[in-house]
Design an enzyme around this catalytic site. Sequence first.
Site, PDB file in Angstrom:
ATOM      1  N   ARG A 262       0.583  -1.133  -0.152  1.00  0.00           N
ATOM      2  CA  ARG A 262       0.199   0.050   0.107  1.00  0.00           C
ATOM      3  C   ARG A 262       0.841   1.204  -0.115  1.00  0.00           C
ATOM      4  O   ARG A 262       1.675   1.028   0.867  1.00  0.00           O
ATOM      5  CB  ARG A 262      -0.831  -0.438   1.394  1.00  0.00           C
ATOM      6  CG  ARG A 262      -2.054  -0.806   1.408  1.00  0.00           C
ATOM      7  CD  ARG A 262      -3.212  -0.689   0.382  1.00  0.00           C
ATOM      8  NE  ARG A 262      -4.063  -0.899  -0.386  1.00  0.00           N
ATOM      9  CZ  ARG A 262      -4.593  -2.565  -0.468  1.00  0.00           C
ATOM     10  NH1 ARG A 262      -3.279  -2.665  -1.910  1.00  0.00           N
ATOM     11  NH2 ARG A 262      -5.559  -3.407  -0.625  1.00  0.00           N
ATOM     12  N   ASP A 286       4.835  -0.183  -7.014  1.00  0.00           N
ATOM     13  CA  ASP A 286       3.212  -0.584  -7.608  1.00  0.00           C
ATOM     14  C   ASP A 286       1.945  -0.098  -6.929  1.00  0.00           C
ATOM     15  O   ASP A 286       0.902   0.442  -7.211  1.00  0.00           O
ATOM     16  CB  ASP A 286       3.129  -2.244  -7.554  1.00  0.00           C
ATOM     17  CG  ASP A 286       1.544  -2.576  -8.179  1.00  0.00           C
ATOM     18  OD1 ASP A 286       1.183  -1.803  -9.207  1.00  0.00           O
ATOM     19  OD2 ASP A 286       0.524  -2.872  -7.317  1.00  0.00           O
ATOM     20  N   GLU A 291      -2.819   7.445  -4.234  1.00  0.00           N
ATOM     21  CA  GLU A 291      -3.311   6.998  -6.000  1.00  0.00           C
ATOM     22  C   GLU A 291      -4.621   7.035  -5.963  1.00  0.00           C
ATOM     23  O   GLU A 291      -4.985   7.715  -6.886  1.00  0.00           O
ATOM     24  CB  GLU A 291      -2.611   5.282  -5.413  1.00  0.00           C
ATOM     25  CG  GLU A 291      -3.342   4.318  -5.294  1.00  0.00           C
ATOM     26  CD  GLU A 291      -2.497   3.294  -5.446  1.00  0.00           C
ATOM     27  OE1 GLU A 291      -1.593   2.910  -6.404  1.00  0.00           O
ATOM     28  OE2 GLU A 291      -3.209   2.080  -5.108  1.00  0.00           O
ATOM     29  N   HIS A 330      -1.180   0.177  -9.855  1.00  0.00           N
ATOM     30  CA  HIS A 330      -1.786  -0.661  -8.986  1.00  0.00           C
ATOM     31  C   HIS A 330      -2.044  -2.008  -9.584  1.00  0.00           C
ATOM     32  O   HIS A 330      -3.587  -2.352  -9.465  1.00  0.00           O
ATOM     33  CB  HIS A 330      -2.936  -0.097  -8.249  1.00  0.00           C
ATOM     34  CG  HIS A 330      -3.273  -0.887  -6.572  1.00  0.00           C
ATOM     35  ND1 HIS A 330      -3.556  -0.229  -5.275  1.00  0.00           N
ATOM     36  CD2 HIS A 330      -2.748  -1.964  -6.826  1.00  0.00           C
ATOM     37  CE1 HIS A 330      -4.101  -1.122  -4.871  1.00  0.00           C
ATOM     38  NE2 HIS A 330      -3.464  -2.411  -5.195  1.00  0.00           N
TER      39      HIS A 330
HETATM   40  P1  NAD Z   1      -1.575 -11.589   4.567  1.00  0.00           P
HETATM   41  O1  NAD Z   1      -2.337 -10.944   5.985  1.00  0.00           O
HETATM   42  O2  NAD Z   1      -0.953 -13.032   4.821  1.00  0.00           O
HETATM   43  O3  NAD Z   1       0.357 -10.385   5.286  1.00  0.00           O
HETATM   44  C1  NAD Z   1       0.721  -9.465   6.340  1.00  0.00           C
HETATM   45  C2  NAD Z   1       1.811  -9.816   7.001  1.00  0.00           C
HETATM   46  O4  NAD Z   1       2.222  -8.460   7.355  1.00  0.00           O
HETATM   47  C3  NAD Z   1       0.829 -11.462   8.443  1.00  0.00           C
HETATM   48  O5  NAD Z   1       2.103 -12.348   8.079  1.00  0.00           O
HETATM   49  C4  NAD Z   1       1.459 -10.215   9.161  1.00  0.00           C
HETATM   50  O6  NAD Z   1       1.970 -11.017  10.155  1.00  0.00           O
HETATM   51  C5  NAD Z   1       1.772  -8.931   9.097  1.00  0.00           C
HETATM   52  N1  NAD Z   1       2.054  -7.520   9.913  1.00  0.00           N
HETATM   53  C6  NAD Z   1       0.838  -7.139  10.060  1.00  0.00           C
HETATM   54  N2  NAD Z   1       1.373  -5.842  10.628  1.00  0.00           N
HETATM   55  C7  NAD Z   1       2.618  -5.870  10.442  1.00  0.00           C
HETATM   56  C8  NAD Z   1       3.607  -5.277  11.346  1.00  0.00           C
HETATM   57  N3  NAD Z   1       2.576  -3.801  11.964  1.00  0.00           N
HETATM   58  N4  NAD Z   1       4.406  -4.830  11.782  1.00  0.00           N
HETATM   59  C9  NAD Z   1       5.187  -6.529  10.878  1.00  0.00           C
HETATM   60  N5  NAD Z   1       4.351  -7.508  10.417  1.00  0.00           N
HETATM   61  C10 NAD Z   1       3.513  -6.948  10.221  1.00  0.00           C
HETATM   62  O7  NAD Z   1      -1.266 -10.670   3.960  1.00  0.00           O
HETATM   63  P2  NAD Z   1      -1.143 -10.439   2.750  1.00  0.00           P
HETATM   64  O8  NAD Z   1      -2.500 -11.453   1.433  1.00  0.00           O
HETATM   65  O9  NAD Z   1       0.776 -10.473   2.394  1.00  0.00           O
HETATM   66  O10 NAD Z   1      -1.074  -8.697   1.333  1.00  0.00           O
HETATM   67  C11 NAD Z   1      -0.126  -8.104   2.350  1.00  0.00           C
HETATM   68  C12 NAD Z   1      -0.441  -6.817   1.832  1.00  0.00           C
HETATM   69  O11 NAD Z   1      -0.257  -6.765  -0.030  1.00  0.00           O
HETATM   70  C13 NAD Z   1      -2.535  -5.942   1.799  1.00  0.00           C
HETATM   71  O12 NAD Z   1      -2.731  -5.938   3.128  1.00  0.00           O
HETATM   72  C14 NAD Z   1      -2.957  -5.989   0.816  1.00  0.00           C
HETATM   73  O13 NAD Z   1      -2.624  -4.222   0.996  1.00  0.00           O
HETATM   74  C15 NAD Z   1      -2.045  -5.818  -0.016  1.00  0.00           C
HETATM   75  N6  NAD Z   1      -1.845  -6.362  -1.552  1.00  0.00           N
HETATM   76  C16 NAD Z   1      -1.605  -5.746  -2.997  1.00  0.00           C
HETATM   77  C17 NAD Z   1      -2.159  -6.008  -4.043  1.00  0.00           C
HETATM   78  C18 NAD Z   1      -1.884  -5.642  -5.125  1.00  0.00           C
HETATM   79  O14 NAD Z   1      -2.147  -4.950  -6.404  1.00  0.00           O
HETATM   80  N7  NAD Z   1      -0.849  -4.075  -5.432  1.00  0.00           N
HETATM   81  C19 NAD Z   1      -2.642  -7.052  -4.184  1.00  0.00           C
HETATM   82  C20 NAD Z   1      -2.929  -7.898  -3.156  1.00  0.00           C
HETATM   83  C21 NAD Z   1      -2.403  -6.707  -1.661  1.00  0.00           C
END
Ligand code: NAD
Length: 363
Positions: A262, A286, A291, A330
């Site tokens: 994000r 990305d 945005e 994105h």
């Molecule tokens: P997920 O929930 O499986 O993994 C997130 C990880 O971050 C978890 O292991 C959690 O413990 C950790 N975490 C949470 N807060 C934290 C902090 N303060 N410090 C350190 N670690 C922390 O999520 P995911 O499926 O891996 O997705 C991650 C992010 O990617 C999503 O939240 C979304 O914002 C983003 N995303 C972007 C796209 C894109 O098209 N660009 C697509 C999908 C997801």
Amino acid sequence: MAEETGSNEGTATEEQADFSRIEEEASDERIMFFETAPWDEAGLTAPECGLHSPEYRSTTKRLQNAPDDEVADLTVASVFIGSEVSAEQLDRMPNLKLVCTRSTGYDHIDLDACRERGIVACNVPAYAEHTVAEHTFGLMLALSRKILKAYDRTKRSDFSLEGLSGFDLKGKTLGVVGAGAIGLRVIRIGVAMGMKVLAFDVRPQGLLADVMQFEYASMDELLAQSDVVSLHVPLVPATRHMINREALAKMKKGALLINTARGELVDTDALLEALSSGHLGGAGLDVIEGEERIGDEAQMAGSDLPREDLAVAVQRYALLNRDDVVLTPHMAFYSREALHRLMEVTCENIHEFLLGEPKNTVT
Ligand code: NAD
């Protein structure tokens, strides 16, 4: 869903029965899909979606841009990341029972406001972990091997190599911030490429680190030791601007920053400073801060942008004008396979909720 039912007649019958139940139970439902794109429309009309009998409508509008009379009777709202599901918006939908975002991230939904109103919110976890991880490496390689610079040159029939030497990822240290669904895929690819991988996560899983051959580290250690830092945490108050001036100063000189999570995780002004000073070697983004506020140049032309939106547009322009920055719109999630899974799980989320068995809830 379609492949499963095709390969197993018993399952198909059960699923048909489920759909009939949904149709019965959902006859009073008013379901609206906001911010729909052609791929959503295709998914919605697919037979396996099963949203035929319940009245559903789709719209290209964001929730906040839809008129009151269009949303007043909704019971289910499916949104994408440009819709602000705030208390104010929820108050326009007094009958709303479910908000279903067609994304993993749900920072655009006010969860407290949902809870206060007894509204369930759900997301689509892990539909695109491979997809986003592959895009992450696309950005990383574009920077490490100067692929875009080379592409621009060869388009001009210039095949010289001067200034195009990059560096190998093998043997370098990759710092993964957030080792969840996507972060773990990134770790796996990094390890396969011969990188040493460090990860920072608030919920470390020691056994996984042993099996997958990476190490957990503190955020400071990760920043200090990584040649490439890649962000995969959700946007929550604790992660907003986690990459600020102080964090950037702790990074190795010449390191790369990749952000496919994000935009708000990174302070863009601080990022631009670190790039301009040469402390940071490059950024693959990305997502950028704010945005969702601005569209493309054609949309901006002739419109009086509010001050904050103008600031975002200026930051984006400054990033675009650097050859050490690769910016994509994105789109890390945007593969055929991921879009299919996204709509499949969204339809399942709605079905299960209507059957009284909500799944993938985040409230
Ligand atoms: P997920 O929930 O499986 O993994 C997130 C990880 O971050 C978890 O292991 C959690 O413990 C950790 N975490 C949470 N807060 C934290 C902090 N303060 N410090 C350190 N670690 C922390 O999520 P995911 O499926 O891996 O997705 C991650 C992010 O990617 C999503 O939240 C979304 O914002 C983003 N995303 C972007 C796209 C894109 O098209 N660009 C697509 C999908 C997801």
